[in-house]
Design a protein around this motif. Sequence first.
Motif, PDB file in Angstrom:
ATOM      1  N   ARG A   1       0.758  -1.223  -0.184  1.00 53.32           N
ATOM      2  CA  ARG A   1       0.488  -0.062   0.109  1.00 53.32           C
ATOM      3  C   ARG A   1       0.675   1.473  -0.063  1.00 53.32           C
ATOM      4  NH1 ARG A   1      -5.854  -0.780   1.481  1.00 53.32           N
ATOM      5  NH2 ARG A   1      -5.405   1.190   1.048  1.00 53.32           N
ATOM      6  N   LEU A   2       0.365   1.942  -0.536  1.00 55.49           N
ATOM      7  CA  LEU A   2       1.486   3.180  -1.250  1.00 55.49           C
ATOM      8  C   LEU A   2       1.268   4.374   0.388  1.00 55.49           C
ATOM      9  CD1 LEU A   2      -0.366   4.986  -4.311  1.00 55.49           C
ATOM     10  CD2 LEU A   2       2.060   3.047  -3.354  1.00 55.49           C
ATOM     11  N   GLU A   3       0.626   3.879   1.479  1.00 55.48           N
ATOM     12  CA  GLU A   3       0.474   4.198   2.455  1.00 55.48           C
ATOM     13  C   GLU A   3       1.511   4.201   3.220  1.00 55.48           C
ATOM     14  OE1 GLU A   3      -2.953   2.375   4.535  1.00 55.48           O
ATOM     15  OE2 GLU A   3      -3.719   3.115   3.135  1.00 55.48           O
ATOM     16  N   ASP A   4       2.596   2.623   2.999  1.00 52.37           N
ATOM     17  CA  ASP A   4       3.513   1.933   3.936  1.00 52.37           C
ATOM     18  C   ASP A   4       4.519   2.372   2.942  1.00 52.37           C
ATOM     19  OD1 ASP A   4       1.018   0.941   5.575  1.00 52.37           O
ATOM     20  OD2 ASP A   4       1.046  -0.783   3.638  1.00 52.37           O
TER      21      ASP A   4
ATOM     22  N   GLU B   1       8.010   8.342   1.909  1.00 54.97           N
ATOM     23  CA  GLU B   1       7.454   9.324   1.400  1.00 54.97           C
ATOM     24  C   GLU B   1       9.021   9.538   0.235  1.00 54.97           C
ATOM     25  OE1 GLU B   1       6.860  12.418   3.493  1.00 54.97           O
ATOM     26  OE2 GLU B   1       5.004  12.468   4.178  1.00 54.97           O
TER      27      GLU B   1
ATOM     28  N   ILE C   1       8.038   7.285  -2.052  1.00 58.75           N
ATOM     29  CA  ILE C   1       7.303   7.711  -2.916  1.00 58.75           C
ATOM     30  C   ILE C   1       8.014   8.810  -3.899  1.00 58.75           C
ATOM     31  CG2 ILE C   1       5.554   9.003  -3.173  1.00 58.75           C
ATOM     32  CD1 ILE C   1       4.316   6.153  -2.300  1.00 58.75           C
TER      33      ILE C   1
ATOM     34  N   GLY D   1      -8.682   2.923  -2.223  1.00 58.92           N
ATOM     35  CA  GLY D   1      -6.977   3.239  -1.847  1.00 58.92           C
ATOM     36  C   GLY D   1      -6.144   2.786  -3.287  1.00 58.92           C
TER      37      GLY D   1
ATOM     38  N   SER E   1      -1.627   0.957  -4.189  1.00 56.39           N
ATOM     39  CA  SER E   1      -1.134   0.030  -3.919  1.00 56.39           C
ATOM     40  C   SER E   1      -0.136   0.125  -5.049  1.00 56.39           C
ATOM     41  CB  SER E   1      -1.819  -1.559  -3.462  1.00 56.39           C
ATOM     42  OG  SER E   1      -2.005  -1.166  -2.425  1.00 56.39           O
TER      43      SER E   1
ATOM     44  N   SER F   1      -5.917  -0.716  -4.381  1.00 59.93           N
ATOM     45  CA  SER F   1      -5.692  -1.473  -3.081  1.00 59.93           C
ATOM     46  C   SER F   1      -6.836  -3.113  -3.003  1.00 59.93           C
ATOM     47  CB  SER F   1      -5.562  -0.939  -1.813  1.00 59.93           C
ATOM     48  OG  SER F   1      -4.372  -0.131  -2.058  1.00 59.93           O
TER      49      SER F   1
END
Length: 209
Positions: A75-78, A81, A84, A116, A118, A167
């Motif tokens: 997941r991008l949130e994991d 930064e 990313i 979301g 990923s 996601s």
Amino acid sequence: VLLDELDDLDIFKNPIITPVPGTDDGHHGVDFAYYRWKGREVMLGLPVYAAISGKVVRILEDKFPYGNAVILETRLEDIPEEIIAKLAIPAPLEAPIPSTRLVCPAYPAMPPAASGRSLYTLYAHFDQPPLVKPGDEVTCGQQLGVVGTTGYSSQPHLHLEMRVGPSDYLITSMQHYTTLSTPEELAMYCFWRVSGVFQLVDPMRLLLP
């Protein structure tokens, strides 16, 4: 492949070539291979390690063109930064792109807009089925399998492919360019490769400083 040794190997890299939208043209990832290194002439049997942590969401066993392969979801949130920023994540498309040249049954259902996003990482052409199974949580550096030449491959090499998509999407078996493909496999292959829902990211952005 020991990714931290990339600078020390005489490696042939087949770079990513972005396809024309709606087609299966170009080259959708990067390939790593070598002809000679420390007495070895091929990469057959060398271990393949995860380039980034994630969850195993699909195993392919001898499915054309990927051969034996594994797909990890992160997941991008994991993802930190700074990583990313290196990956240059594209903005999602408003709607899938229809296929213009490839035989494609109707695409699978689109996920909810709020699902979301990923990063999906595919490692292909393993000599044997992967060492991991769907649902496994994989850490960066964990062995996934060994280099082979299954699927559409003329010599032992690792094909590494990265895409950003919805996601928790249920990626089913995929296969194309063979009469062994089921309609469901054709549809999933087209959804993954052609629709633009899973957008290509250059893996070298992650691997190089």
